[in-house]
Motif scaffolding. Structure first.
Motif, mmCIF file in Angstrom:
data_model
loop_
_atom_site.group_PDB
_atom_site.id
_atom_site.type_symbol
_atom_site.label_atom_id
_atom_site.label_comp_id
_atom_site.label_asym_id
_atom_site.label_seq_id
_atom_site.Cartn_x
_atom_site.Cartn_y
_atom_site.Cartn_z
ATOM 1 N N LEU A 291 5.899 -15.940 15.173
ATOM 2 C CA LEU A 291 7.336 -16.136 15.232
ATOM 3 C C LEU A 291 8.006 -15.456 14.043
ATOM 4 N N HIS A 292 9.065 -14.737 14.338
ATOM 5 C CA HIS A 292 9.838 -14.053 13.313
ATOM 6 C C HIS A 292 11.067 -14.907 13.006
ATOM 7 N N LYS A 293 11.210 -15.308 11.752
ATOM 8 C CA LYS A 293 12.297 -16.198 11.364
ATOM 9 C C LYS A 293 13.386 -15.409 10.643
ATOM 10 N N HIS A 294 14.637 -15.771 10.956
ATOM 11 C CA HIS A 294 15.795 -15.141 10.325
ATOM 12 C C HIS A 294 16.785 -16.222 9.921
ATOM 13 N N SER A 295 17.402 -16.046 8.780
ATOM 14 C CA SER A 295 18.363 -17.017 8.279
ATOM 15 C C SER A 295 19.739 -16.770 8.883
ATOM 16 N N LYS A 296 20.589 -17.794 8.795
ATOM 17 C CA LYS A 296 21.950 -17.707 9.310
ATOM 18 C C LYS A 296 22.693 -16.550 8.642
ATOM 19 N N GLY A 297 23.339 -15.743 9.477
ATOM 20 C CA GLY A 297 24.104 -14.612 8.979
ATOM 21 C C GLY A 297 23.305 -13.329 8.836
ATOM 22 N N TRP B 34 13.291 -9.486 22.346
ATOM 23 C CA TRP B 34 13.197 -10.710 21.556
ATOM 24 C C TRP B 34 13.417 -11.931 22.438
ATOM 25 N N TYR B 35 12.517 -12.912 22.278
ATOM 26 C CA TYR B 35 12.649 -14.198 22.964
ATOM 27 C C TYR B 35 13.058 -15.239 21.919
ATOM 28 N N GLY C 15 20.642 -18.192 23.187
ATOM 29 C CA GLY C 15 20.108 -19.435 22.654
ATOM 30 C C GLY C 15 18.672 -19.646 23.063
ATOM 31 N N GLU C 16 18.182 -20.841 22.829
ATOM 32 C CA GLU C 16 16.783 -21.175 23.103
ATOM 33 C C GLU C 16 16.420 -20.863 24.559
ATOM 34 N N GLY C 17 15.327 -20.117 24.742
ATOM 35 C CA GLY C 17 14.865 -19.766 26.074
ATOM 36 C C GLY C 17 15.475 -18.499 26.626
ATOM 37 N N MET C 18 16.373 -17.845 25.859
ATOM 38 C CA MET C 18 17.013 -16.618 26.322
ATOM 39 C C MET C 18 16.399 -15.406 25.622
ATOM 40 N N VAL C 19 16.688 -14.227 26.172
ATOM 41 C CA VAL C 19 16.131 -12.997 25.610
ATOM 42 C C VAL C 19 17.253 -12.008 25.321
ATOM 43 N N ALA D 53 10.303 -14.600 19.134
ATOM 44 C CA ALA D 53 8.993 -14.072 19.504
ATOM 45 C C ALA D 53 9.192 -12.673 20.069
ATOM 46 N N ALA D 54 8.366 -11.737 19.624
ATOM 47 C CA ALA D 54 8.476 -10.346 20.070
ATOM 48 C C ALA D 54 7.628 -10.122 21.320
ATOM 49 N N ILE D 55 8.252 -9.555 22.367
ATOM 50 C CA ILE D 55 7.545 -9.215 23.596
ATOM 51 C C ILE D 55 7.671 -7.701 23.780
#
Length: 401
Positions: A221-227, A238-239, A263-267, A289-291
């Protein structure tokens, strides 16, 4: 109903003819009576003429009786036809797989079919007179009442998702669609409701989310902060495992145009758009998640799972772009808020909470206007009681219609 209308016209014609002929007969008989009284000597001469008039009258009466018999037979035939049609509609109403209710404008139940009775676990005869809001879970009743008020003011068919409680205390997720019947002056006469139990569908969605979670568990999982701006790779889709992402493009003047929210579950990804400039920014802390495109090409199962998600992404983008077609800025903002209600709305006691916090600049970019204009329109909506804010400054839609 057209058959009945034609029949009524025919009956009126027959009755009118009989009335006219009867009036003419009475006039002739009255004339004969006067002439007989005036000259008793001529009475013998009047008798043949009187018999002729009586014979004519008799024929007219027979003709009238025959016409009435025919008219009665046609009325019976029309009545039987209407009763058959009424029975068919009643059977359709009763045997429909979905629950159907008819209420007055205040929500008091006037009629209910068998399926509605089963869904609410109340016999049909006892449903009549009950108020529909009493079957809504207590924490959603204020929200339901506000929607009922909005519905009576608008001709738009509404679909709500609220938990309904059965008479035994059990509850289920219900999708409710309603439309208003009005008189010629536009005054609400009744409301027709369609009820569906979507608990199984919700369970299926939960299972789908669980499958997606399992799917993400096998990937880093690739995490990114707000902004933070999320890097885009044409070879990657990206998922969204968690959080919200703002998707936008830039117009010729360099101004940002909002295209959608993932949002959650979207790509999302640059590979599913033809726009030369495409940007993704985290609206909250997100996990992605990268697909890889190459992986999708070799996995029919993966392709099948991603297709509805990509379709939803494209449909949402079209909805955002359609907003710019509205002539008035106020109408653009109104349509945008309705879209956000559908995409990121969550029912709360006060109304519908928008889970994503967008800036006035974001609203301005989506509505093709300035931030100052959006601020003015938002203030007006708040003064009118149509929107509000929670403690975290999230928008609550209260009485938008």
């Amino acid at each position: 109903m057209q058959v009945a209308g034609i029949q009524v016209d025919k009956n009126e014609v027959v009755i009118k003819k009989i009335t006219l002929r009867a009036e003419a007969m009475y006039k002739r008989l009255a004339n004969l009576y006067q002439r007989a009284n005036a000259s008793l000597v001529m009475a013998d001469n009047l008798l043949p003429e009187a018999f002729i008039e009586l014979a004519n009258a008799s024929e007219m009466v027979e003709s009238a009786i025959e016409g009435l018999y025919q008219m009665n037979e046609e009325l019976i035939e029309t009545r039987d036809l209407l009763e058959t049609e009424c029975q068919q509609y009643q059977e359709l109403f009763e045997l429909a797989p979905d629950g159907y209710l008819i209420t007055d404008p205040a929500g008091a139940i006037r009629k209910a079919n068998h399926t509605a009775s089963v869904l609410l676990n109340v016999s049909q005869q006892y449903l009549v007179g009950k108020v529909l809001v009493n079957f809504v879970a207590s924490e959603f009743r204020l929200y339901f009442r506000s929607k009922l008020i909005q519905l009576c003011k608008s001709d738009t068919i509404k679909e709500l998702v609220v938990p309904l409680q059965q008479s035994d205390g059990k509850s289920f997720e219900a999708a409710i669609t309603a439309t208003v019947a009005r008189d010629q002056q536009g005054k609400p006469l009744s409301i027709r409701w369609l009820l569906r139990n979507i608990s199984e569908r919700r369970q299926g969605e939960s299972e789908s989310i669980q499958v997606d979670s399992d799917f993400c568990r096998d990937r880093s999982l690739h995490k990114h902060s707000k902004g933070e701006t999320i890097p885009l790779n044409p070879q990657v889709i990206w998922y969204v495992h968690q959080g919200w992402v703002k998707l936008s493009t830039l117009c010729e003047t360099g101004e940002e145009v909002l295209l959608g929210l993932a949002g959650e579950g979207m790509v999302f990804g640059s590979s599913i758009t033809s726009l030369p400039t495409y940007q993704a920014v985290a609206l909250s802390n997100v996990s992605l998640a990268a697909i890889y495109i190459a992986e999708i090409a070799t996995s029919p199962k993966l392709s099948h799972a991603l297709l509805p998600k990509i379709n939803r992404r494209l449909q949402q983008t079209e909805s955002f772009l359609a907003i710019s077609g509205r002539r008035r800025v106020a109408d653009r903002l109104h349509q945008l808020l309705q879209l956000l209600e559908q995409e990121v709305g969550k029912p709360v006691v006060e109304g519908v909470l928008l889970n994503v916090r967008l800036t006035h600049e974001d609203f301005a970019s989506a509505c093709c206007t300035t931030r100052v204009t959006i601020t003015r329109l938002m203030s007006k909506l708040q003064q009118q009681g149509k929107i509000g804010f929670d403690s975290k400054k999230h928008i609550i839609l209260k009485n938008l219609d």
